[in-house]
Write an enzyme that holds these catalytic residues in place. Structure first.
Site, PDB file in Angstrom:
ATOM      1  N   CYS A 110       0.803  -1.215   0.000  1.00 35.20           N
ATOM      2  CA  CYS A 110       0.000   0.000   0.000  1.00 35.20           C
ATOM      3  C   CYS A 110       0.840   1.272   0.000  1.00 35.20           C
ATOM      4  O   CYS A 110       1.629   1.493   0.914  1.00 35.20           O
ATOM      5  CB  CYS A 110      -0.909  -0.017   1.222  1.00 35.20           C
ATOM      6  SG  CYS A 110      -1.836   1.496   1.462  1.00 35.20           S
ATOM      7  N   TRP A 114      -6.748  -8.590   5.053  1.00 38.76           N
ATOM      8  CA  TRP A 114      -5.404  -8.416   5.617  1.00 38.76           C
ATOM      9  C   TRP A 114      -5.257  -9.368   6.791  1.00 38.76           C
ATOM     10  O   TRP A 114      -6.069  -9.378   7.693  1.00 38.76           O
ATOM     11  CB  TRP A 114      -5.197  -6.979   6.105  1.00 38.76           C
ATOM     12  CG  TRP A 114      -5.084  -5.955   5.026  1.00 38.76           C
ATOM     13  CD1 TRP A 114      -5.986  -5.000   4.683  1.00 38.76           C
ATOM     14  CD2 TRP A 114      -3.968  -5.758   4.157  1.00 38.76           C
ATOM     15  NE1 TRP A 114      -5.506  -4.229   3.652  1.00 38.76           N
ATOM     16  CE2 TRP A 114      -4.267  -4.683   3.315  1.00 38.76           C
ATOM     17  CE3 TRP A 114      -2.735  -6.407   4.022  1.00 38.76           C
ATOM     18  CZ2 TRP A 114      -3.384  -4.220   2.332  1.00 38.76           C
ATOM     19  CZ3 TRP A 114      -1.855  -5.952   3.032  1.00 38.76           C
ATOM     20  CH2 TRP A 114      -2.180  -4.873   2.207  1.00 38.76           C
ATOM     21  N   ARG A 157     -14.933  -1.111   6.663  1.00 31.10           N
ATOM     22  CA  ARG A 157     -13.703  -1.485   5.960  1.00 31.10           C
ATOM     23  C   ARG A 157     -12.501  -1.439   6.893  1.00 31.10           C
ATOM     24  O   ARG A 157     -12.307  -0.473   7.615  1.00 31.10           O
ATOM     25  CB  ARG A 157     -13.476  -0.555   4.772  1.00 31.10           C
ATOM     26  CG  ARG A 157     -14.503  -0.737   3.668  1.00 31.10           C
ATOM     27  CD  ARG A 157     -14.235   0.218   2.515  1.00 31.10           C
ATOM     28  NE  ARG A 157     -14.218   1.594   2.979  1.00 31.10           N
ATOM     29  CZ  ARG A 157     -13.485   2.554   2.426  1.00 31.10           C
ATOM     30  NH1 ARG A 157     -12.683   2.265   1.432  1.00 31.10           N
ATOM     31  NH2 ARG A 157     -13.546   3.787   2.867  1.00 31.10           N
ATOM     32  N   THR A 174      -8.878  -0.912   6.889  1.00 35.12           N
ATOM     33  CA  THR A 174      -7.872  -0.390   5.964  1.00 35.12           C
ATOM     34  C   THR A 174      -6.552  -0.083   6.660  1.00 35.12           C
ATOM     35  O   THR A 174      -6.483   0.047   7.876  1.00 35.12           O
ATOM     36  CB  THR A 174      -8.384   0.906   5.311  1.00 35.12           C
ATOM     37  OG1 THR A 174      -8.468   1.942   6.298  1.00 35.12           O
ATOM     38  CG2 THR A 174      -9.753   0.701   4.690  1.00 35.12           C
ATOM     39  N   GLU A 195      -6.334   7.675   8.370  1.00 33.33           N
ATOM     40  CA  GLU A 195      -6.062   8.584   7.256  1.00 33.33           C
ATOM     41  C   GLU A 195      -4.555   8.838   7.215  1.00 33.33           C
ATOM     42  O   GLU A 195      -3.976   9.375   8.164  1.00 33.33           O
ATOM     43  CB  GLU A 195      -6.827   9.889   7.428  1.00 33.33           C
ATOM     44  CG  GLU A 195      -6.373  11.034   6.549  1.00 33.33           C
ATOM     45  CD  GLU A 195      -6.370  10.700   5.067  1.00 33.33           C
ATOM     46  OE1 GLU A 195      -5.350  10.939   4.414  1.00 33.33           O
ATOM     47  OE2 GLU A 195      -7.399  10.191   4.589  1.00 33.33           O
ATOM     48  N   TYR A 217      -4.786   5.207  -9.960  1.00 30.62           N
ATOM     49  CA  TYR A 217      -5.950   4.354  -9.697  1.00 30.62           C
ATOM     50  C   TYR A 217      -7.118   4.734 -10.600  1.00 30.62           C
ATOM     51  O   TYR A 217      -7.904   3.881 -11.017  1.00 30.62           O
ATOM     52  CB  TYR A 217      -6.346   4.442  -8.223  1.00 30.62           C
ATOM     53  CG  TYR A 217      -5.379   3.711  -7.335  1.00 30.62           C
ATOM     54  CD1 TYR A 217      -5.536   2.363  -7.068  1.00 30.62           C
ATOM     55  CD2 TYR A 217      -4.277   4.362  -6.800  1.00 30.62           C
ATOM     56  CE1 TYR A 217      -4.626   1.679  -6.277  1.00 30.62           C
ATOM     57  CE2 TYR A 217      -3.356   3.693  -6.024  1.00 30.62           C
ATOM     58  CZ  TYR A 217      -3.535   2.348  -5.767  1.00 30.62           C
ATOM     59  OH  TYR A 217      -2.622   1.670  -5.004  1.00 30.62           O
TER      60      TYR A 217
END
Length: 408
Positions: free
Chosen positions: A126, A158, A198, A200, A216, A264
């Site tokens: 990532c 993950w 999610r 993340t 973030e 992306y």
């Protein structure tokens, strides 16, 4: 991943089997969602020998009849549209749109945190998580902020693995050092008040309060830069000095939509119109940055800033991943004389190379993003990304204002 992803990197979106599990890469994080195919090549439920026998009986050595080809093509296109709609939500024109981060960290919260209880969760593929690893390394926060490194699991989420590290200078997936959980989703689930959205990366965790502090990436790197100087081994390094905050923000406003998220937007475009727009904006911006770097060592002058960190994590993935898998094919970074030297300049800074695990990066994209690479075959690393080339002299000092003033 993996979008840097709940399952993958908070940057890599992975498609889910339900609409509620829509996977997409968030502005500063990677997310992973359940997927149909993960690290290994999908195995057909029908034995290969039986398939070969049936094929020979139906049409021998010839190609399948046109009707079968057109039928399969139509079915695949329909399935691809469904998978892509969950992997990468799009607007009416087919352009990729990124969801916002759920857990934010404001400046007013920095001083209220006990910095000795913080723990960082990342995924190596990532680019958003990579930002946090680089700032953590540059500031000398490795001892103050322990890290757990998740990897894509077989179900697309993950998960934590206790991977043997044969090279102590490169980060590899690890076990969950803070909570002993098997997956990142489980960690998110034990946060105060519960959470089932999610999962993340990157994610900053408070081990004392048992809660998610932030997921973030830009909030986290700002915090690492200025909020933990009492614990940092390199407290004098300021990657966002007051005198440059305006310039840093200007570059971020250009680079984030067109480059960081721009790759992306190219790779996840669901229409020719959306792709053409994204690829044009991407390379127009790269041309502009390369031009600028012809007279400036870094984006904001002679010193590295957070804007450079954010650009670097996209550049280092560009030739091995985005150029091929995301159809960013107009040019490679190695073809930009200033951009490539600039990337090598940052790569060669102490402790930055150790955060770049190219095998994990390549696997995280090519073996995880099933709709973009159904066979799961990982291509060979481009020669321009090999160690000896990345360590080649960059001569970026020659464009610094200090040297220019000396010459004058």
């Amino acid at each position: 991943m993996m979008y840097c992803t709940s399952s993958l990197c908070s940057h890599f979106p992975i498609f889910s089997t339900t609409s509620s599990a829509t996977a997409a890469k968030a502005k500063g994080r990677c997310v992973v969602y359940p997927r149909m195919s993960m690290n290994q090549t999908p195995q057909s439920p029908i034995p290969k020998k039986l398939l070969t026998t049936i094929t020979n009986l139906l049409w021998g050595p010839s190609l399948p009849p046109g009707l079968l080809i057109s039928t399969v093509r139509t079915a695949w296109n329909s399935a691809w549209q469904i998978m892509m709609s969950q992997l990468a939500p799009s607007d009416s024109s087919g352009g990729y749109t990124r969801p916002a981060s759920k857990f934010r960290l404001s400046n007013s919260q920095y001083s209220r945190r006990n910095p000795t209880t913080l723990h960082l969760y990342v995924g190596l593929p990532c680019p958003w998580a990579h930002r946090t690893l680089i700032v953590r390394a540059l500031k000398g926060l490795e001892d103050a902020i322990p890290v757990s490194i998740a990897a894509p699991g077989q179900d697309g989420s993950w998960e934590f693995q206790n991977t043997p590290n044969t090279d102590k200078y490169i980060l590899v997936p690890s076990k969950d050092e803070a909570n002993g959980r098997k997956t990142l989703k489980e960690v998110y689930g034990i946060t105060r008040g519960g959470y089932s959205g999610r999962a993340t990366v990157p994610m900053l965790w408070d081990s004392e309060r048992k809660e998610v502090v932030c997921n973030e990436s830009y909030d986290i790197i700002e915090f690492f830069n200025s909020g933990l100087n009492g614990l940092a081994q390199n407290p004098d390094l300021d990657l966002s000095p007051n005198s440059l905050k305006g310039k840093i923000e200007e570059w971020n406003q250009l680079i984030y939509p067109n480059v960081n998220n721009g790759v992306y937007r190219c790779g996840f475009a669901q229409s020719q119109e959306a792709y053409d727009r994204a690829v044009d904006e991407l390379f127009t911006t790269l041309d502009k940055i390369d031009n600028h770097l012809g007279t400036s060592r870094f984006l904001c002058g002679d010193t590295i800033t957070l804007a450079d960190v954010c650009l670097f994590t996209t550049l280092i993935r560009f030739d091995p991943v985005y150029n091929v898998l995301f159809k960013c094919t107009k040019k490679k970074v190695v073809e930009y004389p200033n951009l490539h030297g600039y990337m090598r300049d940052i790569y060669q800074m102490p402790k930055v190379a150790e955060t770049c695990n190219f095998s994990a990066i390549m696997d995280g994209y090519y073996k995880i993003l099933f709709p973009l690479n159904p066979g799961g075959i990982r291509p060979t690393m481009p020669s321009g990304c090999e160690g000896e080339i990345l360590y080649a002299a960059h001569n970026r000092e020659s464009v610094s204002s200090v040297n220019k003033n000396t010459q004058i």
